[in-house]
Structure formats: C-alpha cells, structure tokens
Scaffold this motif. Structure first.
Motif, PDB file in Angstrom:
ATOM      1  N   GLU A  61       0.802  -0.924  -0.065  1.00  0.00           N
ATOM      2  CA  GLU A  61       0.086  -0.073  -0.094  1.00  0.00           C
ATOM      3  C   GLU A  61       0.866   1.131   0.061  1.00  0.00           C
ATOM      4  O   GLU A  61       0.564   2.188  -0.674  1.00  0.00           O
ATOM      5  N   LEU A  64       2.044   1.830  -3.471  1.00  0.00           N
ATOM      6  CA  LEU A  64       0.692   2.306  -4.214  1.00  0.00           C
ATOM      7  C   LEU A  64       0.733   3.903  -4.167  1.00  0.00           C
ATOM      8  O   LEU A  64       0.446   4.682  -4.884  1.00  0.00           O
ATOM      9  N   LEU A  65       1.005   4.343  -2.910  1.00  0.00           N
ATOM     10  CA  LEU A  65       0.948   5.737  -2.537  1.00  0.00           C
ATOM     11  C   LEU A  65       1.920   6.617  -3.331  1.00  0.00           C
ATOM     12  O   LEU A  65       1.483   7.671  -3.902  1.00  0.00           O
ATOM     13  N   ARG A  66       3.148   6.101  -3.590  1.00  0.00           N
ATOM     14  CA  ARG A  66       4.096   6.683  -4.324  1.00  0.00           C
ATOM     15  C   ARG A  66       3.840   6.563  -5.717  1.00  0.00           C
ATOM     16  O   ARG A  66       4.027   7.627  -6.383  1.00  0.00           O
ATOM     17  N   ASN A  67       3.153   5.679  -6.247  1.00  0.00           N
ATOM     18  CA  ASN A  67       2.632   5.472  -7.704  1.00  0.00           C
ATOM     19  C   ASN A  67       1.520   6.616  -7.888  1.00  0.00           C
ATOM     20  O   ASN A  67       1.507   7.197  -8.873  1.00  0.00           O
ATOM     21  N   TYR A  68       0.795   6.572  -6.985  1.00  0.00           N
ATOM     22  CA  TYR A  68      -0.481   7.611  -6.973  1.00  0.00           C
ATOM     23  C   TYR A  68       0.054   8.893  -7.007  1.00  0.00           C
ATOM     24  O   TYR A  68      -0.264   9.870  -7.966  1.00  0.00           O
ATOM     25  N   ALA A  69       1.020   9.468  -6.206  1.00  0.00           N
ATOM     26  CA  ALA A  69       1.688  10.875  -6.034  1.00  0.00           C
ATOM     27  C   ALA A  69       2.176  10.980  -7.620  1.00  0.00           C
ATOM     28  O   ALA A  69       2.410  12.077  -8.086  1.00  0.00           O
ATOM     29  N   GLU A  71       1.822   9.795 -10.511  1.00  0.00           N
ATOM     30  CA  GLU A  71       0.710   9.764 -11.633  1.00  0.00           C
ATOM     31  C   GLU A  71      -0.064  11.141 -11.426  1.00  0.00           C
ATOM     32  O   GLU A  71      -0.289  11.767 -12.571  1.00  0.00           O
ATOM     33  N   LEU A  72      -0.195  11.552 -10.182  1.00  0.00           N
ATOM     34  CA  LEU A  72      -0.625  12.898 -10.023  1.00  0.00           C
ATOM     35  C   LEU A  72       0.182  14.120 -10.672  1.00  0.00           C
ATOM     36  O   LEU A  72      -0.408  15.120 -11.269  1.00  0.00           O
ATOM     37  N   TYR A  99       0.104  12.727   3.952  1.00  0.00           N
ATOM     38  CA  TYR A  99      -0.112  12.771   2.594  1.00  0.00           C
ATOM     39  C   TYR A  99      -0.996  14.116   2.399  1.00  0.00           C
ATOM     40  O   TYR A  99      -2.119  14.308   2.819  1.00  0.00           O
TER      41      TYR A  99
END
Length: 109
Positions: A61, A64-69, A71-72, A99
């Motif tokens: 998880e 996933l937070l790093r990937n989400y950041a 992508e944003l 975050y």
C-alpha cells in the motif's frame, strides 16, 4: 487436521483488529470458535503469520501511494503533492506520516 495457516486465515480479521491480542486469547478463541485445542506455540505462530502478512500489505500500500503521487504529478501539472515519511534510523524502512494534495484547479479558484 487443522493447520496453523487455517487458524490464521480463520482469525485474520480478528487479529488485524486487535494486533496486541494475547496468545492465551487466541488459544481460547480456537477452542470456542473452532473446537480445536492448540498450544501456546501454535498461537504464537498464528500471530506471527498475521504480523508478516500485515507488514507485506503495508509495504504494498505504501508503494501504491508513491505511484499515485507520481501519476498525479505527471497528469496534473501545477498541483502540489507532498508525502512525508519518517525513518527511525538511517537504515530503517520509511514510515508513512502524512499525505497532502492540492489540485491546480483548486489553487486557481
């Protein structure tokens, strides 16, 4: 025959909700819920399996937070994305702290 993995799977949600559950409590619940008598050593292994599984889930998880950041940042230029992590020691794994996201559209009004 009931295995340690089966007991861990049966009590997965309970142990996740109460990670500091005593070994005797796991042992008692095995008797009352599954009608199986287990040793303290078996209870210890059940708890160990669940802790390792939870640690793997947290690592996934966190990734996933790093990937989400990322992508944003790439899809919404001008937006502010900050993720703060904390390390206990230099060599330890990072622990998620907070975050922050402010989209560019909100900045402009």
């Amino acid at each position: 025959m009931v295995t340690v993995a089966m007991i861990a799977q049966h009590f997965e949600a309970t142990i996740k909700d109460h990670p500091k559950m005593k070994l005797r409590e796991i042992q008692r619940r095995c008797v009352s819920k599954m009608h199986v008598t287990v040793t303290i050593d078996c209870s210890y292994r059940v708890k160990k399996i669940m802790k390792e599984k939870m640690a793997r889930n947290y690592k996934e998880e966190f990734g996933l937070l790093r990937n989400y950041a990322h992508e944003l940042r790439s899809n919404m230029p001008g937006s502010t994305i900050k993720m703060v992590v904390q390390r206990v020691t230099v060599d330890s794994l990072p622990h998620f702290k907070r975050y922050y996201v402010c989209f560019n559209a909100l900045k402009r009004g």
